[in-house]
Design a protein around this motif. Structure first.
Motif, PDB file in Angstrom:
ATOM      1  N   SER A 188     -10.542  11.622  -1.748  1.00  0.00           N
ATOM      2  CA  SER A 188      -9.865  11.989  -0.498  1.00  0.00           C
ATOM      3  C   SER A 188     -10.843  12.791   0.364  1.00  0.00           C
ATOM      4  O   SER A 188     -10.646  13.968   0.649  1.00  0.00           O
ATOM      5  CB  SER A 188      -8.614  12.805  -0.808  1.00  0.00           C
ATOM      6  OG  SER A 188      -7.760  12.097  -1.687  1.00  0.00           O
TER       7      SER A 188
ATOM      8  N   ASP B 120       0.822  -1.215   0.000  1.00  0.00           N
ATOM      9  CA  ASP B 120       0.000   0.000   0.000  1.00  0.00           C
ATOM     10  C   ASP B 120       0.853   1.262   0.000  1.00  0.00           C
ATOM     11  O   ASP B 120       0.334   2.370  -0.160  1.00  0.00           O
ATOM     12  CB  ASP B 120      -0.908   0.028   1.238  1.00  0.00           C
ATOM     13  CG  ASP B 120      -1.866  -1.151   1.275  1.00  0.00           C
ATOM     14  OD1 ASP B 120      -2.285  -1.593   0.194  1.00  0.00           O
ATOM     15  OD2 ASP B 120      -2.191  -1.623   2.382  1.00  0.00           O
ATOM     16  N   LEU B 121       2.151   1.129   0.208  1.00  0.00           N
ATOM     17  CA  LEU B 121       3.018   2.306   0.277  1.00  0.00           C
ATOM     18  C   LEU B 121       3.430   2.815  -1.102  1.00  0.00           C
ATOM     19  O   LEU B 121       3.950   3.919  -1.234  1.00  0.00           O
ATOM     20  CB  LEU B 121       4.266   1.982   1.116  1.00  0.00           C
ATOM     21  CG  LEU B 121       3.975   1.633   2.594  1.00  0.00           C
ATOM     22  CD1 LEU B 121       5.258   1.247   3.313  1.00  0.00           C
ATOM     23  CD2 LEU B 121       3.293   2.793   3.310  1.00  0.00           C
TER      24      LEU B 121
ATOM     25  N   HIS C 297      -3.961  10.131  -6.600  1.00  0.00           N
ATOM     26  CA  HIS C 297      -4.900   9.147  -6.060  1.00  0.00           C
ATOM     27  C   HIS C 297      -5.017   9.384  -4.562  1.00  0.00           C
ATOM     28  O   HIS C 297      -4.230  10.145  -3.984  1.00  0.00           O
ATOM     29  CB  HIS C 297      -4.461   7.709  -6.373  1.00  0.00           C
ATOM     30  CG  HIS C 297      -3.143   7.312  -5.786  1.00  0.00           C
ATOM     31  ND1 HIS C 297      -2.994   6.905  -4.478  1.00  0.00           N
ATOM     32  CD2 HIS C 297      -1.891   7.282  -6.311  1.00  0.00           C
ATOM     33  CE1 HIS C 297      -1.727   6.609  -4.241  1.00  0.00           C
ATOM     34  NE2 HIS C 297      -1.027   6.839  -5.335  1.00  0.00           N
ATOM     35  N   SER C 298      -5.989   8.728  -3.921  1.00  0.00           N
ATOM     36  CA  SER C 298      -6.172   8.879  -2.472  1.00  0.00           C
ATOM     37  C   SER C 298      -5.239   7.933  -1.734  1.00  0.00           C
ATOM     38  O   SER C 298      -4.780   6.923  -2.284  1.00  0.00           O
ATOM     39  CB  SER C 298      -7.627   8.598  -2.092  1.00  0.00           C
ATOM     40  OG  SER C 298      -8.475   9.550  -2.693  1.00  0.00           O
ATOM     41  N   SER C 299      -4.980   8.265  -0.464  1.00  0.00           N
ATOM     42  CA  SER C 299      -4.083   7.453   0.362  1.00  0.00           C
ATOM     43  C   SER C 299      -4.453   5.977   0.290  1.00  0.00           C
ATOM     44  O   SER C 299      -5.577   5.581   0.578  1.00  0.00           O
ATOM     45  CB  SER C 299      -4.149   7.914   1.816  1.00  0.00           C
ATOM     46  OG  SER C 299      -3.576   6.926   2.662  1.00  0.00           O
ATOM     47  N   ARG C 300      -3.494   5.146  -0.085  1.00  0.00           N
ATOM     48  CA  ARG C 300      -3.753   3.704  -0.157  1.00  0.00           C
ATOM     49  C   ARG C 300      -3.796   3.093   1.239  1.00  0.00           C
ATOM     50  O   ARG C 300      -4.441   2.074   1.447  1.00  0.00           O
ATOM     51  CB  ARG C 300      -2.682   3.031  -1.007  1.00  0.00           C
ATOM     52  CG  ARG C 300      -2.687   3.550  -2.429  1.00  0.00           C
ATOM     53  CD  ARG C 300      -1.645   2.832  -3.256  1.00  0.00           C
ATOM     54  NE  ARG C 300      -2.143   1.541  -3.719  1.00  0.00           N
ATOM     55  CZ  ARG C 300      -1.373   0.578  -4.241  1.00  0.00           C
ATOM     56  NH1 ARG C 300      -0.067   0.763  -4.322  1.00  0.00           N
ATOM     57  NH2 ARG C 300      -1.894  -0.549  -4.641  1.00  0.00           N
ATOM     58  N   VAL C 301      -3.088   3.716   2.165  1.00  0.00           N
ATOM     59  CA  VAL C 301      -3.144   3.259   3.551  1.00  0.00           C
ATOM     60  C   VAL C 301      -4.567   3.468   4.088  1.00  0.00           C
ATOM     61  O   VAL C 301      -5.156   2.573   4.690  1.00  0.00           O
ATOM     62  CB  VAL C 301      -2.084   4.011   4.394  1.00  0.00           C
ATOM     63  CG1 VAL C 301      -2.318   3.793   5.882  1.00  0.00           C
ATOM     64  CG2 VAL C 301      -0.681   3.563   3.989  1.00  0.00           C
ATOM     65  N   SER C 302      -5.123   4.640   3.841  1.00  0.00           N
ATOM     66  CA  SER C 302      -6.503   4.903   4.267  1.00  0.00           C
ATOM     67  C   SER C 302      -7.474   3.930   3.602  1.00  0.00           C
ATOM     68  O   SER C 302      -8.399   3.424   4.246  1.00  0.00           O
ATOM     69  CB  SER C 302      -6.906   6.341   3.909  1.00  0.00           C
ATOM     70  OG  SER C 302      -6.209   7.272   4.703  1.00  0.00           O
TER      71      SER C 302
ATOM     72  N   LEU D 281      -8.872   9.844   8.271  1.00  0.00           N
ATOM     73  CA  LEU D 281      -8.361   9.052   7.148  1.00  0.00           C
ATOM     74  C   LEU D 281      -8.593   9.756   5.820  1.00  0.00           C
ATOM     75  O   LEU D 281      -7.982   9.402   4.815  1.00  0.00           O
ATOM     76  CB  LEU D 281      -9.037   7.680   7.107  1.00  0.00           C
ATOM     77  CG  LEU D 281      -8.789   6.767   8.302  1.00  0.00           C
ATOM     78  CD1 LEU D 281      -9.802   5.628   8.314  1.00  0.00           C
ATOM     79  CD2 LEU D 281      -7.371   6.216   8.260  1.00  0.00           C
ATOM     80  N   ARG D 282      -9.516  10.730   5.789  1.00  0.00           N
ATOM     81  CA  ARG D 282      -9.872  11.490   4.574  1.00  0.00           C
ATOM     82  C   ARG D 282     -10.213  10.554   3.426  1.00  0.00           C
ATOM     83  O   ARG D 282      -9.461  10.449   2.444  1.00  0.00           O
ATOM     84  CB  ARG D 282      -8.759  12.458   4.137  1.00  0.00           C
ATOM     85  CG  ARG D 282      -8.221  13.396   5.173  1.00  0.00           C
ATOM     86  CD  ARG D 282      -9.263  14.269   5.892  1.00  0.00           C
ATOM     87  NE  ARG D 282     -10.151  14.970   4.975  1.00  0.00           N
ATOM     88  CZ  ARG D 282     -11.480  14.852   5.024  1.00  0.00           C
ATOM     89  NH1 ARG D 282     -12.073  14.080   5.908  1.00  0.00           N
ATOM     90  NH2 ARG D 282     -12.220  15.528   4.204  1.00  0.00           N
TER      91      ARG D 282
END
Lengths: 389, 389
Positions: free
Chosen positions: B91, B55-56, B252-257, B227-228
């Motif tokens: 996001s 995911d990073l 793109h939006s945070s993959r961690v979120s 987490l947005r």
């Protein structure tokens, strides 16, 4: 279909070559020299990443105070006196381009850009209606004086795609040109920490004694892009508006990402971590360069990049070759690269150049990928130039 | 200062009352009824949250395939046939407003909005130059037919700030009106899962048989805002452009979120978790209502919200009271609320109304906060209307 009801700017939307090529690049078995993806081996172990329950609540649009402070301290450590209240945390530095374009670019606004330059910046400025003024750092003073652009976008350190680096004298001259021309300077500095040899890196914005400027960087290259986190610093006059635009865009950036990044940056091993990352990339760069020499020496010219993630190649042939037309053959053979065309504001058809990324591919695939690519370029040149064949 | 060099839209930027009030609200000891913050007790334990090393890396602009699939399945479960390839991960849903405004709103574009409506949406549409057409659901057919707005923005379920809910008949009529008027429908549905009693909730967009529409929701209220993360679903004609705008905005939006949210949503306890959250909020709503009855019964009228996070109060006094003018006195006394003014497209000065949030404050502080606020409103009314005093 309601196309006739859309905003005028919608007609300026074009499919991104990055996204198209990257979607191909992620196919299993594909050797990708196309994107700017970091080597996944540089990412921290997820077990080492932590955040707190309080990070799950809404937070400030400016970003977390601890991270703004950290950024300010880091920049002050370079001898540039900025304050934490000039720091705005971003959801990646792509967002900084969006916010700056919103703030400054109307239809017909003159935006000076290097030629070539980062293609996703070109797309955003164009979306908002920019008229491009391509410039060369050698002649930037006369370009700014003649065209009086409202905004100038520059990547002075390990430029994308060319990997070139401005000298200190050039940096000073660029700052002066912007001050004299009342041109707002937008300096994008994503690669500064991916440095493989000594070179001038002082931020051009730090030479601005008056005038308006925005400086931005990212944590995507040194920590991890999947967290989507970057930051900007700007002259005090622009901060309130950029903050309002940030809030209107996404309220604030992920607090989980901010905490994770802060924990990594403030770890006592952070310096060691960065040194290891530089060592890893420098070795890959040198290996890539050796492999290029084997397969491309008779085909193209290039400079060894002093930092960053890219080699920028110019074909030796005098026949105009649109490298984009060779992409589908390359993809069929299992290799991708980034044609030069998309990096030019004027979208010139036959630039005879292309960008190769050396960070995301495994070193053991360099030879296979580059030998394949060299064959394809040779065939392409031969087909377009039968007398040489 | 380069104000004269900024884009025209920069002149339409105004400080957000949300941000100003929220910065006050976070002071220690402040009882805040101002924002729309979830109760932190509803957040998952951080120990239960996980993501993966993969995911990073950079990811797809559309969002993670597993999360798009999850959203599509959830919506299909409501009896609305949409596909995962119509889902765009955001996001946070504030970003959806930004993207839709970019796609549709030019200077002078007519945008129909409820009166009152979500203030941060008003700010974004205005930034891009919207001309507002305030409408009432009772008369929306004639308003659309007469004004022919390009875009209509609606929060049909637990509206912000009024907490009202459209009936199924009203939803059908709204969809029909948009279809007939060639008006693009933008339905914002952040609170649908915060439901405390039976009511009509079918998405208005699901009644659209032709025409263009965007439906959006968020994970901020049911998982965690820090987490947005949110999503939109849209008619197929708009998807390619919204995707390009998403990529231009933040890649793109945070993959961690995305991974954290997916893990929570796909957990076998997810249904139980949501039920507990609804029970918690329903109890707080009822307690808040009882406390309001004690302190505001002679001062104001309100309806018990069937869902969402807000009470919307109308002062009984016939004297026009701009509730914003009472805010500083309230803050001095340690309480914040959201004045009505900012929720109106026409910024009317004396709306005699205000919004109170019941989710973020601890239940034991309701009495202190509401009794203080009632005193301030009584004094304020007395001062502006001496004959009543």
């Amino acid at each position: 279909m309601s196309t006739n009801r859309l905003a005028k700017r919608a007609s300026r939307l074009t499919p991104s070559p990055i996204r198209e090529i990257l979607s191909v690049a992620s196919r299993p078995g594909m050797i990708s020299f196309a994107g700017g993806l970091p080597d996944a081996d540089t990412f921290p172990e997820v077990e080492s990443l932590s955040f707190e329950k309080s990070d799950l609540q809404y937070g400030p649009s400016e970003g977390e105070p601890y991270l703004r402070e950290h950024v300010a301290n880091e920049i002050q450590g370079r001898g540039w006196q900025i304050n934490a209240d000039q720091v705005l945390i971003l959801s990646g530095s792509q967002q900084g381009i969006d916010l700056v374009a919103k703030l400054i670019v109307d239809e017909g606004t003159k935006v000076a850009v290097e030629s070539p330059t980062y293609l996703a910046a070109l797309q955003v400025f164009k979306l908002f209606g920019a008229d491009y003024v391509p410039y060369d750092i050698e002649t930037v003073a006369s370009a700014v004086s003649k065209e009086s652009p409202t905004l100038l976008y520059a990547i002075p350190t390990f430029q994308n795609p060319s990997s070139s680096v401005y000298t200190t004298a050039q940096r000073q001259q660029l700052a002066q040109s912007c001050e004299r021309g009342n041109t707002i300077l937008f300096e994008d500095d994503p690669y500064r920490d991916l440095s493989y040899q000594e070179c001038d890196k002082q931020a051009v914005c730090s030479f601005m004694e008056k005038g308006s400027w925005i400086y931005q960087s990212t944590f995507s290259k040194t920590v991890a892009p999947g967290l989507r986190l970057g930051y900007l610093v700007c002259s005090a006059d622009l901060y309130p508006q950029l903050l309002m635009l940030k809030q209107a865009a996404d309220l604030h950036s992920s607090r989980v990402s901010q905490r994770i990044v802060q924990n990594i940056l403030s770890d006592e091993q952070a310096g060691l971590r960065l040194a290891r990352l530089q060592t890893l990339y420098k070795a890959k760069r040198d290996s890539f360069d050796a492999c290029l020499t084997t397969y491309f020496d008779d085909l193209a010219t290039w400079e060894l990049p002093a930092g960053g993630l890219f080699f920028w190649l110019q074909l030796k042939t005098t026949t105009p070759i649109n490298t984009r037309l060779l992409l589908s053959a390359a993809v069929e053979s299992g290799v991708t690269f980034m044609p030069g065309e998309a990096f030019y504001a004027d979208g010139r058809e036959a630039a005879n150049c292309f960008r190769l990324n050396f960070s995301s591919t495994k070193e053991e695939d360099f030879e296979k990928g580059l030998s394949t690519l060299a064959s394809i370029f040779k065939s392409g040149i031969a087909m377009q130039n039968p007398t040489v064949a």
